[in-house]
Design an enzyme around this catalytic site. Structure first.
Site, mmCIF file in Angstrom:
data_model
loop_
_atom_site.group_PDB
_atom_site.id
_atom_site.type_symbol
_atom_site.label_atom_id
_atom_site.label_comp_id
_atom_site.label_asym_id
_atom_site.label_seq_id
_atom_site.Cartn_x
_atom_site.Cartn_y
_atom_site.Cartn_z
ATOM 1 N N GLU A 7 38.150 46.152 34.872
ATOM 2 C CA GLU A 7 39.565 45.946 35.212
ATOM 3 C C GLU A 7 40.517 46.523 34.172
ATOM 4 O O GLU A 7 41.544 47.105 34.504
ATOM 5 C CB GLU A 7 39.894 44.447 35.358
ATOM 6 N N ASP A 82 35.052 41.456 36.406
ATOM 7 C CA ASP A 82 34.836 40.110 35.859
ATOM 8 C C ASP A 82 33.853 39.271 36.676
ATOM 9 O O ASP A 82 33.737 39.446 37.899
ATOM 10 C CB ASP A 82 36.176 39.371 35.765
ATOM 11 N N ASP A 84 33.680 36.513 38.294
ATOM 12 C CA ASP A 84 34.197 35.399 39.084
ATOM 13 C C ASP A 84 34.568 35.923 40.463
ATOM 14 O O ASP A 84 34.319 37.079 40.810
ATOM 15 C CB ASP A 84 35.395 34.743 38.398
ATOM 16 N N GLU A 86 37.472 36.620 41.861
ATOM 17 C CA GLU A 86 38.418 37.735 41.859
ATOM 18 C C GLU A 86 37.737 39.023 41.415
ATOM 19 O O GLU A 86 38.010 40.096 41.952
ATOM 20 C CB GLU A 86 39.604 37.414 40.939
ATOM 21 N N TYR A 295 34.270 35.033 28.566
ATOM 22 C CA TYR A 295 35.202 35.084 29.692
ATOM 23 C C TYR A 295 35.958 33.768 29.821
ATOM 24 O O TYR A 295 35.389 32.688 29.721
ATOM 25 C CB TYR A 295 34.437 35.385 30.981
ATOM 26 N N ARG A 297 37.904 32.508 32.351
ATOM 27 C CA ARG A 297 38.103 31.819 33.628
ATOM 28 C C ARG A 297 36.765 31.221 34.046
ATOM 29 O O ARG A 297 35.911 31.906 34.606
ATOM 30 C CB ARG A 297 38.632 32.784 34.695
ATOM 31 N N HIS A 342 30.289 29.273 35.132
ATOM 32 C CA HIS A 342 29.744 30.176 34.125
ATOM 33 C C HIS A 342 29.734 29.499 32.764
ATOM 34 O O HIS A 342 30.095 28.332 32.619
ATOM 35 C CB HIS A 342 30.574 31.464 34.078
#
Length: 853
Positions: A7, A82, A84, A86, A295, A297, A342
């Site tokens: 990203e 990432d 997750d 998203e 990470y 989130r 996670h």
């Protein structure tokens, strides 16, 4: 060549360095596609088909082209976004886009890593997988659900609830939480209670003991409910001889909290550092991209085995053996959705106790200490309770205290608390059974029960998580949205519900009760989790939602605005018109009473700029006030009040409240003067009223032009003005404080911005292209006020809407409404009177020829 997509450009540079020359790493800059801003982006009648379009800004278009060009030259595509929901969606969007452009390599893999370190990245590259379509379906379901909710409900609000800006599936429920707390505070009635404290001393050490038993009965918090009973209890303690009867010592063990999740990081950063959720997430994103933390989130609290070993090693190097437990600590996640559980947020390197600078460094320190403390030994405390009784055995005092015997993880970190209990603080002297401590004083203290506290960002995030509403990764944007819409305001880090937020919540509770219900919204989150687990199709979820939601929205849309206002008037009756202390009817009109008319009934009305209260005797009675609760004294907040007389004219200065807020006025007829009362004047009084009525203030003559420089309140707020140029001031007070030097400087800056002539106005805000016209939409300052345009159609922005607060949906609606009115009729130019033709010149008579002889 192998193409890797992440990203962030910051991540791209780092990862390319780790992978070597055979890899090219490009950044997608987040999402590359989105649903277009039009009603048919999600089509329920077409099995909830969804249309997607590439973001129209130049950077995204250029970036997508670069990715497609690189993909055509690559042997393998690695989607490394990432780990997750998203991130999975971004990978899917990139894949679909490359398919559409026929630029997809033969080999396509998906990899994820929890930290941007060489080890994590290289290990991930060796464990490729396919895109998890269950996670993608959960994303599609959530995206479609939010779009259907917002794009269906917001137009209803714009037409039926003047002043409302937007509604959202999660944001409206978050707003309701704040409004409900406001209602609890308003309904709260304080109870009086008293406490009796004896100031005792033993061997030179003073300590406090509370009365816990009186006349043989155990005291509850409210038992001593008045001064009389408190003074009687105080006398009993003063006259009693209290002896130590019991000494109880209990060991206590406190274990550390697990490492941070997204939610707990936001809460603790708010408590300890004062950061907003959005600021915390921005800082965490930077730390993650710099490779400093894992990470950010996540719902998980567990740490990787190698990280636990590294953490324990760091503890053993810094502290002696007592601080390191024999076995590692393992934490289990309570997250409902295992797909997003996670690893916890932790440092990537426990030998690095500092990272970043400024606010980043403070947040990193918080993350580092919390993670390290999670693997340390528990704290050992000792709690002592001393019980003292008088000779009758009817009265009992109790003293409590605690002492830390071994700090354990306290040496590194202690979790913050919203409410702190001080009863267990402090040390107690060494006493023995039978001792009679010296009584130095006895105090009877009056208290009142307190209403529940307003939400802070930390407690609001905690409440949302407790209710299962939304996702921790979206809390920051959700909270920011309700602040940007002016539905709430923040004072001293606490949320206060604004009038517009209260009205919107009431509207939704009355007409869409299910969709702002806590359990319903939480249930949708659970169903989306079921979709991400592959146990339900997202289109089935959408179909169930749409089946009930669409008819309800259509039903409300068919109502007249006056019908909606009438229903809300009744629904909000107790709030808008509470009982008056003077015994007059709750809807009593003070202006009718003052002017001797038959009293009109007050009721809620809807206007162009929002809801307000007005009298039924309109237009004879001009009484209005804003949608707000009357004062606590029972007198209506909008009643006129005379502040005093103007020192020069001698005329009274009245404070009034109109539809657009409080104002002051003096004089009558043609000589009447009015001024709005600015919100930033908390100490408003007669002196301020005189200053405002005397505006504008002459600062002096400009040293170059000789023209007067004025300071005053203009259409866009406090500013200095000279020769048509305005220099903005920071607040109202500066109008009366600014001197010539600063005023001239501000005017010069304004002149430089304008370039000495009329130049193209800089947009206040820009949006994507209009879905119909295709022109880029902008909010621009205009000669007659701010407006929104798509390059073809200009639409004026309502006066009650700040230009910087205009949303994309509102921009589209304003432009569409202006188009619907038809083209602006231009005034026909008067034709100049036709010029009269000059009279034709008469020809001279022809000369007669002379006759020949």
């Amino acid at each position: 060549m192998q193409l890797v997509i992440v990203e962030s450009p910051a991540k791209a540079k780092t990862i390319e360095k780790y992978l070597g020359k055979d890899f090219k790493v490009l950044a997608s800059y987040g999402h590359v596609r989105d649903l277009p801003r039009k009603d048919d982006a999600v089509r329920p009648d077409d099995d909830f088909a969804m249309s997607w379009e590439v973001y129209q800004d130049k950077r995204t278009r250029d970036n997508v082209k670069a990715i497609a060009d690189a993909a055509k030259k690559s042997d393998r595509l690695v989607l490394a976004t990432d780990p997750d929901r998203e991130g999975e969606a971004i990978s899917w969007h990139v894949l679909e886009l490359l398919k559409k452009r026929k630029a997809l390599p033969d080999n396509v893999d998906r990899v994820t890593f929890n930290a941007i370190t060489k080890t994590a990245v290289t290990e991930a590259m060796g464990k490729p997988r396919d895109i998890d379509m269950d996670l993608v379906d959960a994303y599609l379901g959530r995206r479609a659900l939010d779009r259907l909710f917002g794009f269906t409900l917001s137009p209803v609000l714009w037409r039926k609830l003047p002043g409302a800006k937007s509604a959202g599936r999660v944001q409206s429920v978050a707003l309701r939480i704040i409004v409900d707390r406001e209602r609890e505070i308003e309904a709260f009635k304080a109870d009086e209670y008293w406490s009796i404290t004896a100031k005792l001393e033993q061997d030179g050490t003073g300590f406090d003991a509370r009365l816990v038993k009186y006349d043989g009965k155990k005291l509850d918090k409210l038992t001593l409910g008045n001064e009389g009973s408190a003074l009687a209890a105080e006398t009993a303690v003063e006259n009693g001889r209290f002896t130590v009867e019991e000494i109880e010592t209990k060991p206590l063990k406190r274990n550390p909290s697990p490492p941070f999740t997204t939610s707990t990081l936001q809460q603790e950063a708010a408590r300890k550092l004062g950061y907003s959720a959005s600021h915390t997430m921005r800082l965490a994103q930077s730390l993650y991209e710099a490779g400093a933390i894992t990470y950010m989130r996540t719902d998980g609290v567990q740490m990787d085995g190698s990280a636990i070993s590294a953490c324990r090693k760091a503890i053993s190097e810094r502290y002696d053996g007592h601080y390191l437990p024999e076995k590692p600590r393992f934490y289990s996640s309570k997250a409902k959705n295992a797909q997003e559980a996670h690893e916890a947020i932790r440092p990537t390197n426990f030998s690095r106790d500092a990272a970043g600078s400024g606010d980043e460094a403070k947040l990193y320190s918080l993350i580092y200490k919390r993670a390290m403390a999670s693997q340390m030994a528990g704290a050992s405390l000792e709690r002592t309770t001393i019980t003292l009784r008088d000779g009758t055995g009817q009265h009992e005092l109790r003293a409590t205290g605690q002492v830390v015997k071994f700090p354990g993880f306290f040496a590194v970190y202690q979790e913050g608390q919203d409410d702190k209990d001080d009863d267990e603080e402090g040390l107690l002297p060494v006493v023995n059974k039978g001792d009679v401590p010296a009584k130095k004083d006895v105090e009877a203290n009056q208290h009142f029960t307190q209403p529940p506290p307003r939400f802070s960002e930390a407690s609001l995030v905690k409440r949302l998580e407790e209710l299962g509403i939304g996702r921790p990764s979206t809390y920051a944007s959700t909270i920011q949205t309700i602040r940007d819409r002016d539905y709430v305001r923040v004072e001293k880090n606490r949320f206060f519900a604004e009038e517009s937020g209260r009205l919107l919540t009431s509207f939704l509770e009355r007409f869409f009760p299910n969709y702002v219900a806590y359990d319903y919204t939480a249930g949708l989150e659970d169903e989306l989790d079921v979709v991400s687990d592959g146990r339900e199709a997202y289109k089935d979820l959408l179909a169930k939602f749409w089946k009930d939601f669409k008819p309800k929205a259509d039903e409300v849309m068919e109502k007249l605005p006056s019908e909606v206002t009438e229903v809300l008037d009744e629904y909000l009756s107790d709030y808008l018109f509470p009982e008056r202390e003077d015994g007059k009817p709750a809807r009593f009109c003070p202006l009718c009473d003052k002017e001797g008319r038959e009293n009109g009934r007050l009721s809620l009305r809807g206007g162009k700029f929002g809801a307000f209260i007005a009298c039924a005797n309109y237009p004879e009675c001009k009484f209005t006030r804003r949608f707000a609760q009357p004062g606590a004294d029972g007198e209506d907040a909008a009643e006129d009040a005379v502040l005093g007389n103007h020192p020069e004219t001698g005329l009274p200065i009245e404070r009034k409240t109109g539809r657009f807020g409080p104002y002051i006025q003096t004089g009558e007829g043609k000589d009447i003067k009015r001024a709005s009362i600015p919100k930033d004047l908390d100490d408003f009084d007669l002196e301020w009223a005189i200053k405002l009525l005397d505006l504008p203030r002459i600062v002096g003559e400009h040293p170059e032009t000789g023209k007067e420089i004025e300071a005053g309140l203009w259409r866009y707020g406090p500013a200095v003005r000279c020769d048509g140029k305005y220099g903005k001031l920071q607040n109202t007070r500066e109008i009366f404080e600014i001197g010539m030097n600063r005023a001239v400087d501000l005017i010069a800056q304004a002149a430089n911005r304008k370039g000495g002539g009329r130049t193209k106005a800089e947009p206040i805000k820009t949006f994507k292209e209009h879905p119909t016209s295709g022109g880029e939409m902008k909010v621009l300052p205009g000669r007659y006020g701010p407006y929104v345009t798509d390059g073809t159609t200009n639409a004026t922005i309502p006066k009650d809407v700040k230009p910087e607060d205009v949303t994309e949906e509102q921009a589209i609606a304003l432009i569409d409404a202006r188009v619907a009115k038809g083209p602006v009729k231009k005034k026909a130019k008067k034709k100049a009177p036709a010029k009269k033709k000059a009279p034709a010149k008469k020809k001279a008579p022809a000369k007669k020829k002379a006759a020949k002889a």
